[in-house]
Design a protein around this motif. Structure first.
Motif, mmCIF file in Angstrom:
data_model
loop_
_atom_site.group_PDB
_atom_site.id
_atom_site.type_symbol
_atom_site.label_atom_id
_atom_site.label_comp_id
_atom_site.label_asym_id
_atom_site.label_seq_id
_atom_site.Cartn_x
_atom_site.Cartn_y
_atom_site.Cartn_z
ATOM 1 N N ALA A 27 10.704 83.805 32.616
ATOM 2 C CA ALA A 27 11.815 83.658 31.670
ATOM 3 C C ALA A 27 12.551 84.963 31.409
ATOM 4 O O ALA A 27 13.562 84.969 30.699
ATOM 5 N N TYR A 28 12.078 86.058 31.990
ATOM 6 C CA TYR A 28 12.630 87.378 31.685
ATOM 7 C C TYR A 28 13.325 87.980 32.911
ATOM 8 O O TYR A 28 12.974 87.665 34.049
ATOM 9 N N PRO A 29 14.299 88.860 32.682
ATOM 10 C CA PRO A 29 15.040 89.469 33.800
ATOM 11 C C PRO A 29 14.272 90.619 34.435
ATOM 12 O O PRO A 29 14.710 91.772 34.453
ATOM 13 N N VAL A 30 13.103 90.307 34.959
ATOM 14 C CA VAL A 30 12.243 91.297 35.586
ATOM 15 C C VAL A 30 11.785 90.718 36.923
ATOM 16 O O VAL A 30 11.654 89.490 37.056
ATOM 17 N N THR A 31 11.578 91.565 37.908
ATOM 18 C CA THR A 31 11.153 91.099 39.222
ATOM 19 C C THR A 31 9.654 91.304 39.379
ATOM 20 O O THR A 31 9.185 92.440 39.378
ATOM 21 N N PRO A 32 8.874 90.221 39.527
ATOM 22 C CA PRO A 32 7.437 90.382 39.728
ATOM 23 C C PRO A 32 7.106 90.563 41.203
ATOM 24 O O PRO A 32 7.596 89.837 42.063
ATOM 25 N N VAL A 33 6.280 91.555 41.478
ATOM 26 C CA VAL A 33 5.727 91.779 42.807
ATOM 27 C C VAL A 33 4.220 91.590 42.679
ATOM 28 O O VAL A 33 3.620 92.038 41.691
ATOM 29 N N VAL A 34 3.606 90.935 43.639
ATOM 30 C CA VAL A 34 2.173 90.671 43.571
ATOM 31 C C VAL A 34 1.474 91.382 44.724
ATOM 32 O O VAL A 34 1.854 91.219 45.887
ATOM 33 N N ARG A 35 0.456 92.179 44.386
ATOM 34 C CA ARG A 35 -0.317 92.841 45.430
ATOM 35 C C ARG A 35 -1.496 91.958 45.829
ATOM 36 O O ARG A 35 -2.304 91.574 45.002
ATOM 37 N N VAL A 36 -1.562 91.657 47.121
ATOM 38 C CA VAL A 36 -2.673 90.870 47.645
ATOM 39 C C VAL A 36 -3.888 91.785 47.825
ATOM 40 O O VAL A 36 -3.747 93.003 47.943
ATOM 41 N N PRO A 37 -5.104 91.229 47.873
ATOM 42 C CA PRO A 37 -6.284 92.081 48.032
ATOM 43 C C PRO A 37 -6.391 92.736 49.395
ATOM 44 O O PRO A 37 -6.980 93.814 49.527
#
Length: 274
Positions: free
Chosen positions: A69-79
């Motif tokens: 819901a927020y103007p932020v870009t999520p990046v996800v680090r895989v293991p």
């Protein structure tokens, strides 16, 4: 008629469009509340860490929902650079992946293949079953995912990776490279010495290599002076803090202010048992 979903811009697209460095922070606690608080802080991006934090696939998905819901870009680090894990992370809705410990261009190319559908890659097809395609509510997700909806950043964090940085960064399908000074220092026999001159010099070589390849480059730096130095060098994105680190340091500061100072002790001196 089903509702059609338009996915947000990827991290790679935001980096390409930005005229300044993208400033972000880690989310490692696993708390959806912490993730949402950080998402509303005003930073540009968040790194949800699946490598060193105790996060399950389900908890990562819930954090992605919390920050959406927020103007932020999520990046996800895989293991790890593993095609099965990468498939699962993409299917649960992570558009932007960070793959750790990429030392060679072959490993970078394998990460690209894992993140792409055939014939460009080996990603398994499960869009009707997964949040990544919003259960097939994203128009032509299968046809557009490779080039429009998925962004891949690979992590350079060893002396070997620095030596290969330019060819890693030039790998087709790699949108950005992220330098990890902590593991880089360890690989150089300088564990815990991220600001050692030899480590700083290696970081500089990696930054310049990425620039020669025409690839966006970022770094982690919790020390404000060091972070400003890298920003002055022109890095394209940076991480400057973490939810757990902020909680640890600020809770320590409260204890120092209201216990140690009032008791006349130096901060860090042993306190009485409670």
């Amino acid at each position: 008629m089903p509702f059609r979903v338009t996915l947000p811009l990827t991290f790679g697209q935001r980096l390409a469009a930005s005229e300044r460095a993208q400033v972000g922070m880690w989310v490692c606690s696993g708390s959806t509340t912490a993730a949402e608080i950080c998402a509303g802080s005003g930073v540009d991006w968040l790194l949800i860490d699946g490598e060193h934090a105790p996060l399950s696939l389900a908890s990562i998905q819930e954090q992605l929902r919390a920050v959406a819901a927020y103007p932020v870009t999520p990046v996800v680090r895989v293991p790890a650079n593993d095609r099965v894990l990468i498939k699962q992370y993409l299917d649960l809705g992570a558009q932007n992946l960070l793959v750790p410990m990429v030392d060679t261009p072959e490993q970078a190319a394998e990460a690209v293949r894992a993140a792409r559908y055939p014939p460009a890659g080996v990603r398994g097809v499960g869009s009707a079953l997964a949040r990544g395609a919003r259960w097939n509510r994203v128009e032509d997700y299968l046809g557009r995912a490779n080039n429009e909806h998925v962004s891949l950043t690979v992590q350079i964090e060893s002396a070997t990776a620095v030596a290969n940085a330019e060819v890693i960064a030039a790998t087709d399908g790699v949108d950005a490279v992220f330098i990890g000074p902590s593991d880089l220092a360890a690989s150089m026999g300088l564990i815990g010495q991220q600001t050692h001159p030899e480590v700083v010099a290696a970081v500089g070589r990696a930054i310049e290599a990425a620039r020669r390849a025409g690839t966006k480059v970022g770094i982690n730096a919790f020390d404000p002076a060091v972070a400003h130095g890298y920003l002055d060098q022109g890095v394209d994105f940076i991480l400057v803090g973490a939810d757990v680190a902020l909680l640890a340091r600020q809770s320590e500061a409260l204890a120092a202010r209201f216990i140690d100072e009032r008791a006349g002790r130096a901060a860090g001196q042993e306190r009485a048992s409670y």
